[in-house]
Write a protein that holds these residues in place. Structure first.
Motif, PDB file in Angstrom:
ATOM      1  N   LYS A 297     -12.658   0.215 -10.465  1.00 13.44           N
ATOM      2  CA  LYS A 297     -11.450   1.001 -10.185  1.00 13.44           C
ATOM      3  C   LYS A 297     -11.101   0.990  -8.705  1.00 13.44           C
ATOM      4  O   LYS A 297      -9.934   1.126  -8.328  1.00 13.44           O
ATOM      5  N   SER A 298     -12.118   0.813  -7.863  1.00  8.76           N
ATOM      6  CA  SER A 298     -11.887   0.818  -6.413  1.00  8.76           C
ATOM      7  C   SER A 298     -11.460  -0.549  -5.894  1.00  8.76           C
ATOM      8  O   SER A 298     -11.118  -0.688  -4.717  1.00  8.76           O
ATOM      9  N   GLN A 299     -11.491  -1.565  -6.759  1.00  8.88           N
ATOM     10  CA  GLN A 299     -11.155  -2.936  -6.354  1.00  8.88           C
ATOM     11  C   GLN A 299      -9.732  -3.292  -6.787  1.00  8.88           C
ATOM     12  O   GLN A 299      -9.261  -2.868  -7.838  1.00  8.88           O
ATOM     13  N   LYS A 300      -9.068  -4.100  -5.955  1.00 13.32           N
ATOM     14  CA  LYS A 300      -7.771  -4.656  -6.352  1.00 13.32           C
ATOM     15  C   LYS A 300      -8.048  -5.928  -7.151  1.00 13.32           C
ATOM     16  O   LYS A 300      -8.449  -6.945  -6.594  1.00 13.32           O
ATOM     17  N   ILE A 301      -7.842  -5.835  -8.468  1.00 11.99           N
ATOM     18  CA  ILE A 301      -8.186  -6.936  -9.367  1.00 11.99           C
ATOM     19  C   ILE A 301      -6.913  -7.640  -9.826  1.00 11.99           C
ATOM     20  O   ILE A 301      -5.944  -6.994 -10.214  1.00 11.99           O
ATOM     21  N   THR A 302      -6.944  -8.962  -9.803  1.00 10.30           N
ATOM     22  CA  THR A 302      -5.804  -9.758 -10.254  1.00 10.30           C
ATOM     23  C   THR A 302      -6.263 -10.766 -11.293  1.00 10.30           C
ATOM     24  O   THR A 302      -7.266 -11.466 -11.091  1.00 10.30           O
ATOM     25  N   VAL A 303      -5.546 -10.835 -12.412  1.00 10.50           N
ATOM     26  CA  VAL A 303      -5.808 -11.835 -13.449  1.00 10.50           C
ATOM     27  C   VAL A 303      -4.638 -12.812 -13.464  1.00 10.50           C
ATOM     28  O   VAL A 303      -3.481 -12.406 -13.610  1.00 10.50           O
ATOM     29  N   LEU A 304      -4.940 -14.088 -13.281  1.00  9.59           N
ATOM     30  CA  LEU A 304      -3.916 -15.130 -13.338  1.00  9.59           C
ATOM     31  C   LEU A 304      -3.896 -15.712 -14.740  1.00  9.59           C
ATOM     32  O   LEU A 304      -4.889 -16.305 -15.185  1.00  9.59           O
TER      33      LEU A 304
END
Length: 245
Positions: free
Chosen positions: A159-166
């Motif tokens: 939750k504390s991370q900026k996660i991106t799924v391509l």
């Protein structure tokens, strides 16, 4: 930090091998559609691993597939007591409804985990989750921290991370997106219509690439310390290649 998926896989397959000792022989049925060049490389990997684990495989190819033929085949496998799991190899041909085929498979045999009430979770998500758990443990050791419930701690960390799924395809991107959401995360999702892609990628702490083609980003597009997980595959000549080097 380099995260070697092959090393993590060996630990998992070793554990599965121990669990299968003494278990009666089980069979995995793999249904493929059309000519071999559409599925051969992907299916070969599954058959190879099954053989290493002592799991029998039954390869069924429907050379001229129709929805009716495919559903009939699936129903026969659902009713076959010798078959423990069924994989309908993707991608399907355009004239076949993906959702209809997905829900034709018994939830007890849906080892791809595509059905909502499947007895299984999508393996691609479980693999990504294992990698994220490994990265989390490494970060805790580096920072000399200890935690209680590891699952809750992992969820809080994510939750504390900026996660991106391509990519958000049904076989890779979407299962990962839904898995992350199940842990309380709200990942950025990049597809062909997403504006400001470069900015989103640049600001990401974790990037999971499920595009299925090369050159989705360059090293200079990423910030220092980002965790990059590649699950997309595509064919170049006779080999399977990942989204990035």
């Amino acid at each position: 930090m380099k995260i070697d998926g092959k090393v993590l896989a060996k630990v998992i397959t070793s554990q599965i091998g121990k669990e299968l000792k003494g278990v009666p022989k089980i069979t995995l049925a793999i249904v493929t559609l059309g000519p071999e060049d559409a599925w051969e490389h992907y299916v070969a990997q599954k058959i190879k691993l099954a053989r290493e684990l002592g799991i029998q495989t039954r390869l069924i190819n429907i050379k001229e597939p129709t929805e009716e033929k495919l559903i009939t085949t699936i129903q026969q496998l659902n009713n076959d007591a010798d078959v423990a799991g069924i994989i309908v190899q993707r991608p399907l041909t355009r004239h076949i409804q993906g959702e209809k085929i997905t829900y034709a498979v018994s939830p007890k045999k849906d080892v791809d985990g595509f059905i909502k009430n499947s007895f299984f979770k999508p393996p691609v998500w479980l693999a990504v989750k294992d990698i994220l758990e490994y990265a989390y443990r490494k970060s805790q050791i580096a920072n000399r921290r200890t935690t209680g419930d590891e699952r809750d701690a992992l969820a809080e960390w994510l939750k504390s991370q900026k996660i991106t799924v391509l990519g958000k395809g049904e076989t890779a991107g979407m299962p990962v997106i839904e898995g992350l959401r199940g842990l309380g995360s709200d990942p950025n999702i990049i597809d062909s219509q997403t504006p400001n892609k470069d900015e989103i990628v640049k600001n990401s702490d974790i990037i999971i690439s499920a595009v299925g083609r090369s050159g989705v980003f360059k090293v200079e597009d990423l910030k220092q310390g980002v965790i990059v997980i590649g699950i997309g595959l595509h064919r170049e000549d006779t080999k399977l290649k990942p989204d990035f080097d």
